[in-house]
Structure formats: C-alpha cells, structure tokens
Design a protein around this motif. Structure first.
Motif, PDB file in Angstrom:
ATOM      1  N   ASN A  41      47.113  47.036  42.057  1.00 44.68           N
ATOM      2  CA  ASN A  41      47.675  47.693  40.861  1.00 44.68           C
ATOM      3  C   ASN A  41      48.265  46.705  39.848  1.00 44.68           C
ATOM      4  N   GLN A  42      48.309  45.417  40.216  1.00 51.79           N
ATOM      5  CA  GLN A  42      48.731  44.433  39.199  1.00 51.79           C
ATOM      6  C   GLN A  42      47.626  44.195  38.186  1.00 51.79           C
ATOM      7  N   VAL A  43      46.378  44.484  38.592  1.00 48.65           N
ATOM      8  CA  VAL A  43      45.257  44.225  37.683  1.00 48.65           C
ATOM      9  C   VAL A  43      44.578  45.524  37.256  1.00 48.65           C
ATOM     10  N   GLY A  44      44.480  46.505  38.162  1.00 51.60           N
ATOM     11  CA  GLY A  44      44.078  47.846  37.725  1.00 51.60           C
ATOM     12  C   GLY A  44      42.691  48.337  38.094  1.00 51.60           C
ATOM     13  N   THR A  45      41.826  47.470  38.663  1.00 49.12           N
ATOM     14  CA  THR A  45      40.558  47.986  39.217  1.00 49.12           C
ATOM     15  C   THR A  45      40.243  47.257  40.524  1.00 49.12           C
ATOM     16  N   VAL A  46      39.423  47.909  41.341  1.00 54.29           N
ATOM     17  CA  VAL A  46      39.028  47.318  42.623  1.00 54.29           C
ATOM     18  C   VAL A  46      38.163  46.079  42.381  1.00 54.29           C
ATOM     19  N   TRP A  47      37.211  46.194  41.443  1.00 51.64           N
ATOM     20  CA  TRP A  47      36.278  45.076  41.231  1.00 51.64           C
ATOM     21  C   TRP A  47      37.006  43.824  40.749  1.00 51.64           C
ATOM     22  N   GLU A  48      37.910  43.985  39.794  1.00 47.83           N
ATOM     23  CA  GLU A  48      38.661  42.813  39.318  1.00 47.83           C
ATOM     24  C   GLU A  48      39.507  42.213  40.445  1.00 47.83           C
ATOM     25  N   THR A  49      40.016  43.049  41.316  1.00 49.63           N
ATOM     26  CA  THR A  49      40.806  42.531  42.442  1.00 49.63           C
ATOM     27  C   THR A  49      39.917  41.664  43.335  1.00 49.63           C
ATOM     28  N   LEU A  50      38.685  42.133  43.562  1.00 49.84           N
ATOM     29  CA  LEU A  50      37.755  41.344  44.392  1.00 49.84           C
ATOM     30  C   LEU A  50      37.419  40.006  43.731  1.00 49.84           C
ATOM     31  N   LEU A  51      37.281  40.016  42.408  1.00 49.49           N
ATOM     32  CA  LEU A  51      36.973  38.755  41.711  1.00 49.49           C
ATOM     33  C   LEU A  51      38.132  37.762  41.832  1.00 49.49           C
ATOM     34  N   VAL A  52      39.340  38.293  41.864  1.00 50.85           N
ATOM     35  CA  VAL A  52      40.517  37.426  42.061  1.00 50.85           C
ATOM     36  C   VAL A  52      40.506  36.839  43.477  1.00 50.85           C
ATOM     37  N   VAL A  53      40.167  37.679  44.453  1.00 49.16           N
ATOM     38  CA  VAL A  53      40.084  37.187  45.840  1.00 49.16           C
ATOM     39  C   VAL A  53      39.042  36.068  45.912  1.00 49.16           C
ATOM     40  N   LYS A  54      37.934  36.260  45.222  1.00 47.04           N
ATOM     41  CA  LYS A  54      36.888  35.220  45.244  1.00 47.04           C
ATOM     42  C   LYS A  54      37.424  33.890  44.703  1.00 47.04           C
ATOM     43  N   LYS A  55      38.107  33.960  43.576  1.00 45.12           N
ATOM     44  CA  LYS A  55      38.657  32.728  42.963  1.00 45.12           C
ATOM     45  C   LYS A  55      39.601  32.023  43.938  1.00 45.12           C
ATOM     46  N   ALA A  56      40.469  32.814  44.552  1.00 44.68           N
ATOM     47  CA  ALA A  56      41.455  32.245  45.479  1.00 44.68           C
ATOM     48  C   ALA A  56      40.752  31.601  46.666  1.00 44.68           C
ATOM     49  N   ARG A  57      39.764  32.300  47.204  1.00 43.47           N
ATOM     50  CA  ARG A  57      39.022  31.774  48.367  1.00 43.47           C
ATOM     51  C   ARG A  57      38.269  30.496  48.020  1.00 43.47           C
ATOM     52  N   ASP A  58      37.674  30.486  46.829  1.00 44.39           N
ATOM     53  CA  ASP A  58      36.926  29.286  46.414  1.00 44.39           C
ATOM     54  C   ASP A  58      37.843  28.066  46.337  1.00 44.39           C
ATOM     55  N   ALA A  59      39.125  28.314  46.057  1.00 42.53           N
ATOM     56  CA  ALA A  59      40.086  27.206  45.972  1.00 42.53           C
ATOM     57  C   ALA A  59      40.662  26.862  47.349  1.00 42.53           C
ATOM     58  N   GLY A  60      40.222  27.597  48.374  1.00 43.51           N
ATOM     59  CA  GLY A  60      40.720  27.333  49.734  1.00 43.51           C
ATOM     60  C   GLY A  60      42.090  27.941  50.004  1.00 43.51           C
ATOM     61  N   TRP A  61      42.495  28.884  49.175  1.00 47.77           N
ATOM     62  CA  TRP A  61      43.813  29.508  49.350  1.00 47.77           C
ATOM     63  C   TRP A  61      43.811  30.543  50.473  1.00 47.77           C
ATOM     64  N   LYS A  62      45.006  30.806  50.963  1.00 45.36           N
ATOM     65  CA  LYS A  62      45.231  31.939  51.855  1.00 45.36           C
ATOM     66  C   LYS A  62      45.345  33.207  51.003  1.00 45.36           C
ATOM     67  N   VAL A  63      44.925  34.323  51.605  1.00 44.49           N
ATOM     68  CA  VAL A  63      44.976  35.608  50.897  1.00 44.49           C
ATOM     69  C   VAL A  63      45.874  36.575  51.672  1.00 44.49           C
ATOM     70  N   ILE A  64      46.837  37.133  50.958  1.00 45.47           N
ATOM     71  CA  ILE A  64      47.769  38.112  51.544  1.00 45.47           C
ATOM     72  C   ILE A  64      47.630  39.403  50.745  1.00 45.47           C
ATOM     73  N   THR A  65      47.107  40.439  51.366  1.00 46.60           N
ATOM     74  CA  THR A  65      47.007  41.720  50.656  1.00 46.60           C
ATOM     75  C   THR A  65      48.337  42.456  50.812  1.00 46.60           C
ATOM     76  N   SER A  66      48.812  43.018  49.705  1.00 42.62           N
ATOM     77  CA  SER A  66      50.183  43.550  49.712  1.00 42.62           C
ATOM     78  C   SER A  66      50.299  44.962  49.157  1.00 42.62           C
ATOM     79  N   HIS A  67      51.226  45.686  49.730  1.00 43.54           N
ATOM     80  CA  HIS A  67      51.707  46.970  49.217  1.00 43.54           C
ATOM     81  C   HIS A  67      52.601  46.735  47.997  1.00 43.54           C
ATOM     82  N   ARG A  68      53.200  47.814  47.466  1.00 49.22           N
ATOM     83  CA  ARG A  68      54.277  47.712  46.479  1.00 49.22           C
ATOM     84  C   ARG A  68      55.523  48.365  47.077  1.00 49.22           C
ATOM     85  N   SER A  69      56.648  48.148  46.428  1.00 51.29           N
ATOM     86  CA  SER A  69      57.871  48.742  46.983  1.00 51.29           C
ATOM     87  C   SER A  69      57.861  50.270  46.866  1.00 51.29           C
ATOM     88  N   GLY A  70      57.191  50.808  45.848  1.00 49.33           N
ATOM     89  CA  GLY A  70      57.003  52.261  45.763  1.00 49.33           C
ATOM     90  C   GLY A  70      55.598  52.578  46.249  1.00 49.33           C
TER      91      GLY A  70
END
Ligand code: PGA
Ligand code: ZN
Length: 423
Positions: free
Chosen positions: A346-375
């Motif tokens: 919900n920080q970005v607003g669509t499922v596809w854009e979220t996946l593209l962000v995961v791809k960028k992070a993975r390509d950089a060798g980052w760890k990925v933490i999927t998160s809830h929100r406080s509400g």
C-alpha cells in the motif's frame, strides 16, 4: 481467458476501528474475490496517497467514501473486460486512470483494493493457491523466486506512534534464526512473548498491547525495552545469537526535530553521528541483527555512514526511506544506503509495481521483508505475497491480536501445504 465483469467496493473498519476500503471483483465466470487494504500511522512522506474524506463531521475526517466511490464509479468500470490473469495490464490501466505520480486522484487505497482483488480472482479461477499465483507473477516481473515460508519478525514491544507508552523507538523485534522451520519460529516467538509479558508485569510496567499486538509499556529508556526482551530470552529455552536475534524498527523520523533526535535515553538531543554511536553501543550490548529506519527519511549522507559502519554486522532496512518506490530504491542502491527493504504494497498502490520493487531489491542482493501496516484487516494477502515472492522475512506484528494472527496462521497453512506437496 476470464474477464473482469463487475467490481464493487464498500467502507469497512480496520483494526484501529478506522474506515478502510474493501473491494470485490467478479469475473465473467462468476468467480469472485474480496480484498481490503491496510493503513499506516507512521507513514513515510513519500508514500502513495491514501485518500481520506477529511470531513470532520464523519469518522473524524477518516472516512473513505470518496475512495469507495472512485472504485465503484471509475476504477472498477475502467478494468471491465480485462483478463484477470494479466496483472501488469490491469495495474497499468489503474495507474493511467488515476494519472498522478502518487495516486492522489483516486487514492492508493482504492487502487490497491482493486489490484489485490484481481490477483486473488486470478488464483481462484485457475484453482491454484494464491502464493503459487504470486510466484508466477513474480517470475513474470523478473524476480528469481522460489515459494518459501519466510522467517517471522515479531514486534514484541510497541513504542513510538504505535504504543500507548513512552518509548521513542517504534518497534522492538525478536527474530528467530532463519534455520528454524516456520512452525518452530512461531513457537519461539509465542514462548518469548509470554515470558516478556510476565517480566513486564514483574517490573510494574504497564503492558497493555499496542497497535501491532506488542506490549506497550512505560519504561525509563529505549534500551530498557531491549534489556527486558534480552532477559526474557535468557529465561527461555532459546539462546540469543543462535536460536533467536533482536532487531529494531526505530522509525527515527518520528522523533527528529530541528535537525536532531530527542530520545529518553539521553538528556540532550543527538545529532546523526551521536545517534549512530548510540546504535553502536546498543549493538554491542544486545547483538542486533536488524535495524530499520535508524535515521530520518531524508538523511541520505548519514544513512550511507551508518551502512558503512554496520555493513556485514547487521541488516540495515529501509522503510520510510524507500516507501516501496522504485526510484528511491534505485537511489539507495546507488548510494549504498542500506541492504534490505521493507515491502508494503500500500506504499505504492498496485501489486505489479510492488513486484517490480522486489525485483530491483533482489537484483541488488538485498534482503526482502514483506510487511503489514499498523492498521490492518483480517485479509491475509500479504502472507501469500511474502511466500510467493520468496521473501526472506515477514513482519506481521506480535503473535497477538486477530488481524496479526490471521497472517501468521495463514503462513502455517502455507507451510503445511508445501510440506504435503500440494500445489
Ligand atoms: P506503520 O508502521 O504501518 O504505522 O507505517 C509500520 C512500520 O513502520 O514498519
Ligand atoms: Zn517501519
């Protein structure tokens, strides 16, 4: 090909009793799926816009009737006839309908509810588990991921904007070792959570729970919160540094004022360097494995310094810094500001854009933490999202409160399905 034939939305309540958006998507096959969206409190400045009515006479301004109307009148009809398995096209259409960079016209809350309901519908009509469908979408987006149940990050003590207590740091985490199975990790989390409750009680610290199910005590310092967790782990059957680790989501933007950080651990406000030194001290005492948002979301130079200082020792996580936004992730990769991302659809607003962000992070060798929100609602979509994208970690709060436990329990069923070879 199954086409979207009908979309409707309504206002429901989230775990704080505040309005949020729930949307149903129906296909021409008659299949339906429902999705509801979460809401943050300590939202990053650069997040996509959550549309609220801002009418003080209704729900104290927090109503989402405009977002609901945007789904019913524009976003829904805008995707009629589209193939529900073509997530990229659906999300692109939603982005174009809105037409703004930050989804401020129709609201990221409205848009995401439609996007997720489509993802769920596609899994239902193909008769496959949602996490497997998300894995297929991840691969389409270029993420080289295997379905796995992530390691849980338990938010045991809630401070900052999430607690009723007096702590400045927002979250104090217990993170089981990644070598544990998910059910073992969940058991570890629950047992430490119970011990922690008793220890807080013994200290006379109020321990009602905060927004994310962690205890919300009054303590003298933020370090005391780490200390009481540390003690609780020592009393358990688990060893710190082997079975279980500590972490922090500092959410430092919350206590940043006029260029410095005021925390109850220190009598004077700290500048960036002094705060980094304090983290070094805390790390030497408590062997942290993660630190999230240790500095203000615009302090890029200090993030670089901090990352350089802690590189290889602990994982530096960007949440408010990155806001699941491709441009900010790119900048952080180039600047070497961190090595892990908190992913919140919900920080970005669509499922596809979220996946593209995961791809960028993975390509950089980052760890990925999927998160809830406080509400949150009881929607467990992010449990499937975390597993389908092969996330390393899932941060869904403490093992307490229905909306948190709904996600942790969903991970149990995914674990069982994977073990039995069900696909
Ligand atoms: P939020 O907090 O959902 O209130 O933004 C969660 C986090 O900072 O990780
Ligand atoms: Zn955070």
């Amino acid at each position: 090909m199954s086409k979207v034939s009908k979309v409707w939305s309504r206002q429901i309540l989230d775990s704080r009793g505040l309005p949020t958006v729930e949307t149903v998507v129906q296909l021409d096959t008659g299949h339906t799926a429902v999705a509801s969206v979460p809401a943050g409190t300590s939202t990053g400045t650069y997040e996509a816009v959550e549309l609220r009515d801002n009418d003080p006479a209704n729900y104290d301004g927090k109503g989402v009737s405009k977002a609901v109307a945007n789904v019913n009148e524009t976003l829904g009809p805008g995707i009629w006839g589209l193939d529900c398995t073509d997530q990229a096209t659906i999300d692109q259409r939603l982005i174009e309908l809105d037409g703004t960079k930050n989804k401020s016209k129709y609201g990221a809350n409205a848009i995401l509810s439609v996007s997720i309901a489509c993802t769920k519908c596609a899994a239902i009509v193909q008769n496959i588990p949602l996490y497997n469908w998300i894995n297929t979408l991840s691969k389409r987006a270029g993420v080289d991921a295997k379905v796995r149940v992530p390691t849980p990050v338990f938010n045991m003590i809630n401070g900052g904007l999430h607690g009723a207590g007096n702590l400045d740091f927002q979250e104090f985490h217990v993170i089981p070792a990644t070598s544990k199975t998910y059910s073992e990790a969940l058991k570890i989390g629950v047992e430490i959570y119970i011990k922690l409750g008793k220890n807080l009680e013994r200290r006379g610290a109020i321990h009602s729970v905060g927004d994310e199910g962690g205890y919300a005590p009054n303590l003298f310092t933020n370090a005391d919160a780490l200390e009481v967790i540390f003690e609780s782990i020592k009393e358990s059957n688990y060893q710190i540094g082997r079975d279980v680790f500590l972490g922090l989501d500092v959410a430092a933007s919350f206590f940043y004022k006029n260029g410095s950080y005021s925390i109850r651990d220190k009598s004077n406000p700290l500048n960036d360097d002094a705060l980094i030194d304090y983290y070094k001290y805390l790390n030497s005492q408590y062997h942290l494995s993660h630190i999230e948002d240790p500095l203000h979301e615009d302090s890029w130079e200090s993030w670089k310094k901090l990352y350089e200082a802690f590189k290889g020792q602990l994982t530096v996580v960007g949440d408010d810094l990155l806001v699941t936004n491709q441009e900010r992730v790119e900048k952080a990769i180039n600047e070497k500001a961190c090595d892990a991302i908190l992913v919140k659809p919900n920080q970005v607003g669509t499922v596809w854009e979220t996946l593209l962000v995961v791809k960028k992070a993975r390509d950089a060798g980052w760890k990925v933490i999927t998160s809830h929100r406080s509400g949150e609602t009881n929607d467990w979509f992010i449990a499937d999202f975390a597993s389908g994208t092969g996330s390393d970690f899932a941060k869904f709060g403490a093992p307490c409160r229905g909306e948190r436990v709904a996600k942790y329990n969903r991970l149990l069923s995914i674990e069982a399905e994977l073990a039995s070879g069900q696909k």
